[in-house]
Structures are given as structure tokens and as C-alpha cells.
Design a protein around this motif. Structure first.
Motif, PDB file in Angstrom:
ATOM      1  N   LYS A   1       0.836  -1.207   0.000  1.00  0.00           N
ATOM      2  CA  LYS A   1       0.000   0.000   0.000  1.00  0.00           C
ATOM      3  C   LYS A   1       0.872   1.258   0.000  1.00  0.00           C
ATOM      4  O   LYS A   1       0.599   2.213  -0.734  1.00  0.00           O
ATOM      5  CB  LYS A   1      -0.928   0.002   1.207  1.00  0.00           C
ATOM      6  CG  LYS A   1      -1.872   1.173   1.210  1.00  0.00           C
ATOM      7  CD  LYS A   1      -2.866   1.102   2.355  1.00  0.00           C
ATOM      8  CE  LYS A   1      -3.831   2.261   2.264  1.00  0.00           C
ATOM      9  NZ  LYS A   1      -4.923   2.141   3.211  1.00  0.00           N
ATOM     10  N   LYS A   2       1.922   1.256   0.800  1.00  0.00           N
ATOM     11  CA  LYS A   2       2.813   2.425   0.878  1.00  0.00           C
ATOM     12  C   LYS A   2       3.470   2.694  -0.475  1.00  0.00           C
ATOM     13  O   LYS A   2       3.498   3.840  -0.948  1.00  0.00           O
ATOM     14  CB  LYS A   2       3.872   2.188   1.951  1.00  0.00           C
ATOM     15  CG  LYS A   2       4.828   3.349   2.141  1.00  0.00           C
ATOM     16  CD  LYS A   2       5.840   3.041   3.238  1.00  0.00           C
ATOM     17  CE  LYS A   2       6.820   4.184   3.414  1.00  0.00           C
ATOM     18  NZ  LYS A   2       7.806   3.887   4.462  1.00  0.00           N
TER      19      LYS A   2
ATOM     20  N   THR B   1       0.777   3.762  -3.110  1.00  0.00           N
ATOM     21  CA  THR B   1       0.339   5.136  -2.855  1.00  0.00           C
ATOM     22  C   THR B   1       1.407   6.123  -3.292  1.00  0.00           C
ATOM     23  O   THR B   1       1.109   7.105  -3.981  1.00  0.00           O
ATOM     24  CB  THR B   1       0.011   5.317  -1.354  1.00  0.00           C
ATOM     25  OG1 THR B   1      -1.039   4.419  -1.017  1.00  0.00           O
ATOM     26  CG2 THR B   1      -0.422   6.727  -1.052  1.00  0.00           C
ATOM     27  N   ARG B   2       2.644   5.851  -2.929  1.00  0.00           N
ATOM     28  CA  ARG B   2       3.737   6.773  -3.277  1.00  0.00           C
ATOM     29  C   ARG B   2       3.952   6.855  -4.784  1.00  0.00           C
ATOM     30  O   ARG B   2       4.069   7.941  -5.349  1.00  0.00           O
ATOM     31  CB  ARG B   2       5.024   6.332  -2.577  1.00  0.00           C
ATOM     32  CG  ARG B   2       6.177   7.333  -2.785  1.00  0.00           C
ATOM     33  CD  ARG B   2       7.468   6.903  -2.122  1.00  0.00           C
ATOM     34  NE  ARG B   2       8.054   5.805  -2.876  1.00  0.00           N
ATOM     35  CZ  ARG B   2       8.554   4.704  -2.321  1.00  0.00           C
ATOM     36  NH1 ARG B   2       8.555   4.538  -1.027  1.00  0.00           N
ATOM     37  NH2 ARG B   2       9.064   3.747  -3.062  1.00  0.00           N
TER      38      ARG B   2
ATOM     39  N   ASP C   1      -0.303   7.098  -6.820  1.00  0.00           N
ATOM     40  CA  ASP C   1      -1.196   8.203  -6.474  1.00  0.00           C
ATOM     41  C   ASP C   1      -0.571   9.562  -6.753  1.00  0.00           C
ATOM     42  O   ASP C   1      -1.273  10.551  -6.908  1.00  0.00           O
ATOM     43  CB  ASP C   1      -1.630   8.122  -5.001  1.00  0.00           C
ATOM     44  CG  ASP C   1      -2.636   7.014  -4.760  1.00  0.00           C
ATOM     45  OD1 ASP C   1      -3.087   6.393  -5.742  1.00  0.00           O
ATOM     46  OD2 ASP C   1      -2.973   6.765  -3.584  1.00  0.00           O
TER      47      ASP C   1
ATOM     48  N   LYS D   1      -8.133   9.306  -5.989  1.00  0.00           N
ATOM     49  CA  LYS D   1      -6.760   8.784  -6.031  1.00  0.00           C
ATOM     50  C   LYS D   1      -6.737   7.496  -6.849  1.00  0.00           C
ATOM     51  O   LYS D   1      -7.634   6.654  -6.710  1.00  0.00           O
ATOM     52  CB  LYS D   1      -6.262   8.488  -4.624  1.00  0.00           C
ATOM     53  CG  LYS D   1      -6.032   9.712  -3.787  1.00  0.00           C
ATOM     54  CD  LYS D   1      -5.518   9.324  -2.416  1.00  0.00           C
ATOM     55  CE  LYS D   1      -5.280  10.561  -1.569  1.00  0.00           C
ATOM     56  NZ  LYS D   1      -4.833  10.185  -0.214  1.00  0.00           N
TER      57      LYS D   1
ATOM     58  N   SER E   1      -5.103   4.700  -6.614  1.00  0.00           N
ATOM     59  CA  SER E   1      -5.174   3.438  -5.856  1.00  0.00           C
ATOM     60  C   SER E   1      -6.579   3.198  -5.313  1.00  0.00           C
ATOM     61  O   SER E   1      -7.040   2.058  -5.252  1.00  0.00           O
ATOM     62  CB  SER E   1      -4.154   3.427  -4.719  1.00  0.00           C
ATOM     63  OG  SER E   1      -4.419   4.458  -3.784  1.00  0.00           O
TER      64      SER E   1
END
Length: 172
Positions: A47-48, A51-52, A55, A82, A84
Motif C-alpha cells: 500500500k505504501k 500510494t507513493r 497516487d 486517487k 489506488s
């Protein structure tokens, strides 16, 4: 293992978790306390990174905006633009709908799920499930129609990031 008496079953599970944690540390250098912890860390890392990387991409944001606008025009709720979130929007909406039906029918969230998001599964007859299936099929077709450009841009990059995290966690 499942046939063991409860006390022996608990001892087996504890030994299995300890062995798993040691194997993960030895094989990939990650400190985990259990298999659940391993998957929590894996999902958090994915997820990190997603997102980085995704997104923050302006090109994806632009096609995502078009995707979201099209869905809104078809009366779908789009809680976030976003990339994601858009990628998971449909699946998440139907998982939540399934959970809502389960709760209406008295299915309880397990106590051990404390603090975690849980999706529940209702017990319903096929004829009761048919309207939900029809709605999901319609939504999937609308997602395809609205999100062609978005999916073509998002999916290959998301898969590449998934493979990167999987390799880091010894799953490739």
C-alpha cells in the motif's frame, strides 16, 4: 493437526508461528511475529509503495479523474479520485455490501478481528443472491466502459509494484 486436542493444537500453532517467524527472518531478513503479522507487513509495504508511486503520478491522476467522472455520471459513489482508491473502488463497494447483508442477517464480527477491517459473508439462497449478482455484473461492465484508459495505465504498473514487494518478502 486439526484432530489434536485443544491444548496440543494451541501448542502446535505456537510452535508453527515461531518456526515461521524464524524462517522469514533467515530467508528474507524481516522480523515478523506470526503469519498474520507477515501478511500485515506485506500489505502495508504494498500500500505504501502503491500510494507513493501511483497516487502521485499526474498522468494517472488525469485518467483517474475521467474514470471517476464517468462513474459519477452513472450514479456510482466515488469516495476518492486517487488512482489506488479508484482501482479498488468496485471490489471494496461490493465487499462492503456483502458485509452489510451479513450483519443484517446477524453475522457477528469475530472478537479476534479487533481493530481490523473485516469482510463478512452472508448465508443466502441463490435466488436471494441473484439481484446482488446482477448489480455487480452491471457495475463491472460500467467499470470496464468508464475505466478502459485508466486500467490500461494503472494495472501494469500496479502489478510491477506488487512483484517488487513480493520479491522483497520472498514471495516471487
Amino acid at each position: 493437526m486439526l484432530a489434536l486436542p485443544e491444548k496440543k493444537h494451541k501448542a502446535y500453532r505456537a510452535a508453527n508461528e515461531k518456526c515461521f517467524a524464524q524462517a522469514v527472518k533467515s530467508a528474507v531478513g524481516k522480523r515478523v511475529t506470526s503469519q498474520d503479522d507477515y501478511y500485515r507487513q506485506f500489505n502495508a509495504a504494498l500500500k505504501k509503495l502503491t500510494t507513493r508511486e501511483l497516487d502521485s503520478d499526474r498522468g494517472l491522476a488525469k485518467v483517474g479523474e475521467s474514470f471517476g467522472t464517468c462513474l459519477k455520471e452513472k450514479d456510482y459513489e466515488v469516495p476518492s479520485a486517487k488512482p489506488s482508491a479508484l482501482a479498488e473502488r468496485g471490489r471494496e463497494a461490493f465487499m462492503q455490501a456483502r458485509t452489510d447483508v451479513a450483519k443484517e442477517r446477524g453475522v457477528k464480527v469475530p472478537a479476534k478481528a479487533k481493530g481490523r477491517k473485516v469482510h463478512l459473508i452472508p448465508s443466502i439462497k441463490p435466488e436471494e443472491a441473484k439481484p446482488y449478482l446482477d448489480k455487480e455484473i452491471t457495475a463491472a461492465l460500467d467499470d470496464l466502459a468508464c475505466g478502459k484508459e485508466f486500467s490500461a495505465a494503472y494495472s501494469p504498473r500496479a502489478w510491477k509494484l506488487h512483484q517488487q514487494v513480493a520479491a522483497d518478502f520472498g514471495r516471487a
